[in-house]
Design an enzyme around this catalytic site. Structure first.
Site, PDB file in Angstrom:
ATOM      1  CB  THR A 106      -3.828  -2.633  -0.401  1.00 24.71           C
ATOM      2  OG1 THR A 106      -3.388  -1.279  -0.617  1.00 24.71           O
ATOM      3  CG2 THR A 106      -4.595  -2.697   0.922  1.00 24.71           C
ATOM      4  CE  LYS A 107      -3.067  -8.360  -5.882  1.00 22.58           C
ATOM      5  NZ  LYS A 107      -3.865  -9.086  -6.903  1.00 22.58           N
ATOM      6  CG  PHE A 108      -4.515   1.775  -4.181  1.00 28.16           C
ATOM      7  CD1 PHE A 108      -4.840   2.328  -5.404  1.00 28.16           C
ATOM      8  CD2 PHE A 108      -4.360   2.625  -3.093  1.00 28.16           C
ATOM      9  CE1 PHE A 108      -5.007   3.696  -5.545  1.00 28.16           C
ATOM     10  CE2 PHE A 108      -4.515   3.990  -3.218  1.00 28.16           C
ATOM     11  CZ  PHE A 108      -4.847   4.525  -4.460  1.00 28.16           C
ATOM     12  CD  GLU A 109      -0.080   0.536   2.162  1.00 31.75           C
ATOM     13  OE1 GLU A 109       0.689   0.924   3.058  1.00 31.75           O
ATOM     14  OE2 GLU A 109      -1.030  -0.250   2.369  1.00 31.75           O
ATOM     15  CG  ASP A 149      -4.022   6.953  -0.464  1.00 32.83           C
ATOM     16  OD1 ASP A 149      -4.984   7.593   0.013  1.00 32.83           O
ATOM     17  OD2 ASP A 149      -4.121   6.258  -1.490  1.00 32.83           O
ATOM     18  CG  ASP A 209     -14.407   9.921  -0.259  1.00 32.73           C
ATOM     19  OD1 ASP A 209     -13.599  10.849  -0.495  1.00 32.73           O
ATOM     20  OD2 ASP A 209     -15.363   9.645  -0.996  1.00 32.73           O
ATOM     21  CG  ASP A 211     -25.421   5.126   9.185  1.00 28.41           C
ATOM     22  OD1 ASP A 211     -24.249   5.335   9.539  1.00 28.41           O
ATOM     23  OD2 ASP A 211     -26.287   6.018   9.141  1.00 28.41           O
ATOM     24  CD  GLU A 260     -10.946  -2.849   7.993  1.00 29.95           C
ATOM     25  OE1 GLU A 260     -10.771  -2.428   6.841  1.00 29.95           O
ATOM     26  OE2 GLU A 260     -10.285  -3.787   8.489  1.00 29.95           O
TER      27      GLU A 260
END
Length: 239
Positions: free
Chosen positions: A217-220, A180, A144, A121, A69
């Site tokens: 995820t919670k954000f999702e 998203d 991002d 990196d 990942e």
């Protein structure tokens, strides 16, 4: 979240030309727990570029399917995946030390033996440390989006990055991306449709349902309640 450095090769020398950095290194404040984890757990669970090409059997003590990942943030989802799938070995790459420290804490708290991390990196780790044809899956979740048009060149998902990932995946290996941002999802699909050596598991130019292995995820979940979409792309490396 860690993003990639887009790069091309000089047509005359064949050397990689590092051009546009697609992450901004903002070192957040470490909590006491994160700092302690970096001090005490990194020697056990950390991987270094100076170690050279990864020998998975030496690191994990076995030869199992490997999942990489890129940019795991604070590491909760990656740790959750490793705990849910003990027959696979997981490798994370994250450049932000607070996130690495948080992941190390998760590894210790959950007693995970199948998870390791680089704090470095991603492009250099992929080039210098990950053997070709060695990964069962590469994951890139919510990178991002660089939503301003003038910054689109900073997006991680570019043809050169896809070609590098294709080298590292084993035949039949999966590149799994999620975002998203609809515009970024369309950009990802455009790049992948043009990429050689991949097949879209959902069919031509189609997005996939969220697979069972990717935690929501919670954000999702908050975004979905507000009507925001999430787009998953699953592409398989052809033999």
């Amino acid at each position: 979240m860690l993003d990639f450095i887009n790069h091309d090769k000089d047509p005359e020398t064949g050397k990689v030309m590092r051009k546009v950095r697609s992450f901004v290194l903002r070192e957040g404040r470490l909590t006491a727990g994160q700092r302690n984890a970096l001090d005490t757990l990194w020697p056990r669970f950390g991987l270094e570029r100076d170690q050279g090409m990864l020998n998975p059997e030496s690191v994990f003590g076995r030869d199992a399917p490997r999942v990489l990942e890129i940019g795991y943030g604070m590491g909760q989802s990656l740790a959750q995946m490793a705990a849910a799938d003990p027959d696979k070995d997981f490798i994370g790459i994250e450049v932000h030390r607070p996130g690495v420290g948080a992941l190390l804490m998760e590894i210790e708290q959950q007693g995970l033996s199948n998870l390791r991390s680089y704090c470095d990196d991603a492009v250099e780790i992929l080039e210098l440390c990950i053997p070709d044809n060695s990964l069962a899956r590469v994951q890139l979740y919510f990178p991002d989006p660089w939503h301003k048009k003038k910054h689109h060149k900073r997006r991680i998902v570019q043809p050169a990055w896809v070609a590098l990932v294709q080298r590292k995946l084993q035949p039949g290996g999966i590149l799994h991306m999620a975002t998203d941002w609809e515009n970024y999802a369309e950009h990802m699909m455009e790049v992948m449709d043009a990429a050689a050596g991949f097949s879209n598991l959902a069919g031509p130019s189609a997005f996939s349902p969220r697979p069972s292995w990717r935690p929501e995820t919670k954000f999702e979940r908050r975004g979905e309640k507000l009507g925001h979409g999430v787009w998953d792309l699953l592409f398989e490396k052809r033999a």
